[in-house]
Design a protein around this motif. Sequence first.
Motif, PDB file in Angstrom:
ATOM      1  N   ALA A  52       0.837  -1.200   0.000  1.00 38.90           N
ATOM      2  CA  ALA A  52       0.000   0.000   0.000  1.00 38.90           C
ATOM      3  C   ALA A  52       0.871   1.249   0.000  1.00 38.90           C
ATOM      4  CB  ALA A  52      -0.928  -0.009   1.212  1.00 38.90           C
ATOM      5  N   GLU A  53       1.978   1.231   0.710  1.00 29.81           N
ATOM      6  CA  GLU A  53       2.864   2.386   0.786  1.00 29.81           C
ATOM      7  C   GLU A  53       3.451   2.733  -0.582  1.00 29.81           C
ATOM      8  OE1 GLU A  53       3.218  -0.356   2.845  1.00 29.81           O
ATOM      9  OE2 GLU A  53       2.168   0.555   4.539  1.00 29.81           O
ATOM     10  N   LEU A  56       0.607   4.191  -2.777  1.00 26.72           N
ATOM     11  CA  LEU A  56       0.316   5.576  -2.388  1.00 26.72           C
ATOM     12  C   LEU A  56       1.389   6.534  -2.898  1.00 26.72           C
ATOM     13  CD1 LEU A  56      -0.972   5.128   1.263  1.00 26.72           C
ATOM     14  CD2 LEU A  56      -2.255   6.044  -0.678  1.00 26.72           C
ATOM     15  N   ARG A  60       0.719   9.500  -5.699  1.00 30.94           N
ATOM     16  CA  ARG A  60       1.017  10.902  -5.389  1.00 30.94           C
ATOM     17  C   ARG A  60       2.037  11.480  -6.368  1.00 30.94           C
ATOM     18  NH1 ARG A  60       1.099   9.247   0.847  1.00 30.94           N
ATOM     19  NH2 ARG A  60      -1.131   9.524   1.262  1.00 30.94           N
ATOM     20  N   THR A  80      -5.718  -4.360  -2.710  1.00 34.22           N
ATOM     21  CA  THR A  80      -5.040  -3.256  -2.028  1.00 34.22           C
ATOM     22  C   THR A  80      -5.467  -1.921  -2.606  1.00 34.22           C
ATOM     23  OG1 THR A  80      -3.157  -4.689  -1.525  1.00 34.22           O
ATOM     24  CG2 THR A  80      -2.794  -2.315  -1.354  1.00 34.22           C
ATOM     25  N   VAL A  81      -5.537  -1.826  -3.928  1.00 39.79           N
ATOM     26  CA  VAL A  81      -5.993  -0.579  -4.553  1.00 39.79           C
ATOM     27  C   VAL A  81      -7.431  -0.287  -4.143  1.00 39.79           C
ATOM     28  CG1 VAL A  81      -6.504   0.589  -6.733  1.00 39.79           C
ATOM     29  CG2 VAL A  81      -4.376  -0.713  -6.484  1.00 39.79           C
ATOM     30  N   LEU A  84      -7.463   1.109  -0.644  1.00 42.10           N
ATOM     31  CA  LEU A  84      -6.978   2.491  -0.616  1.00 42.10           C
ATOM     32  C   LEU A  84      -8.027   3.459  -1.139  1.00 42.10           C
ATOM     33  CD1 LEU A  84      -3.321   1.884  -1.825  1.00 42.10           C
ATOM     34  CD2 LEU A  84      -4.041   2.590   0.471  1.00 42.10           C
ATOM     35  N   ASP A  87     -10.825   3.739   1.537  1.00 42.32           N
ATOM     36  CA  ASP A  87     -10.372   4.560   2.669  1.00 42.32           C
ATOM     37  C   ASP A  87     -10.040   5.992   2.256  1.00 42.32           C
ATOM     38  OD1 ASP A  87     -10.669   2.361   4.302  1.00 42.32           O
ATOM     39  OD2 ASP A  87      -8.540   1.821   4.273  1.00 42.32           O
ATOM     40  N   GLU A  88     -10.216   6.295   0.965  1.00 45.30           N
ATOM     41  CA  GLU A  88      -9.957   7.632   0.421  1.00 45.30           C
ATOM     42  C   GLU A  88      -8.534   8.118   0.698  1.00 45.30           C
ATOM     43  OE1 GLU A  88     -13.119  10.224   1.725  1.00 45.30           O
ATOM     44  OE2 GLU A  88     -14.629   9.064   0.648  1.00 45.30           O
ATOM     45  N   GLU A  89      -7.575   7.185   0.571  1.00 47.00           N
ATOM     46  CA  GLU A  89      -6.169   7.525   0.798  1.00 47.00           C
ATOM     47  C   GLU A  89      -5.461   7.974  -0.475  1.00 47.00           C
ATOM     48  OE1 GLU A  89      -3.887   5.081   3.572  1.00 47.00           O
ATOM     49  OE2 GLU A  89      -5.698   3.860   3.806  1.00 47.00           O
ATOM     50  N   LEU A  90      -5.998   7.594  -1.624  1.00 42.81           N
ATOM     51  CA  LEU A  90      -5.385   7.965  -2.894  1.00 42.81           C
ATOM     52  C   LEU A  90      -5.786   9.387  -3.262  1.00 42.81           C
ATOM     53  CD1 LEU A  90      -5.990   4.579  -4.691  1.00 42.81           C
ATOM     54  CD2 LEU A  90      -3.765   5.550  -4.122  1.00 42.81           C
ATOM     55  N   SER A  94      -8.721   9.469  -8.303  1.00 45.58           N
ATOM     56  CA  SER A  94      -8.059   8.195  -8.600  1.00 45.58           C
ATOM     57  C   SER A  94      -9.103   7.137  -8.923  1.00 45.58           C
ATOM     58  CB  SER A  94      -7.232   7.722  -7.403  1.00 45.58           C
ATOM     59  OG  SER A  94      -6.148   8.579  -7.170  1.00 45.58           O
TER      60      SER A  94
END
Length: 134
Positions: A52-53, A56, A60, A80-81, A84, A87-90, A94
Amino acid sequence: MSGALVGIVLVSHSAEVARSVSELACGLVAGGPAVPVAAAGGTPEGALGTSAELILAAARSVDRGAGVALIADLGSSVLTVKALLLDEELPAGSRLLDAPFLEGAVAAVVTAATGAPLDAVAAAAGEAYDYRKV
């Protein structure tokens, strides 16, 4: 069109596969605009797997405000995508594309190089499922 190109992230269980597909796709639009493409393959330690890291960081790095298209190879890279995104991390805008990894990546990069919006990039990548070889 804002002038910004859609960014593309290639997510594979293998860093080498992600890099190689990125090089091939970008090489096919040589001489055109430099599409922001990042490979997110394997684990931070260099093993096979999904991180995931790394995804991300790749997303970015290619985000130019026109959207980020993520193309994943299989299994946990897709999951994993999806996590992400959930969880609205991208970055905003996206999207995980439903496309074959190699052919979809080439179609996405070539289409993004024309300045097309994310919807058109996604459509071109998805249409790669229909490429017939015989």
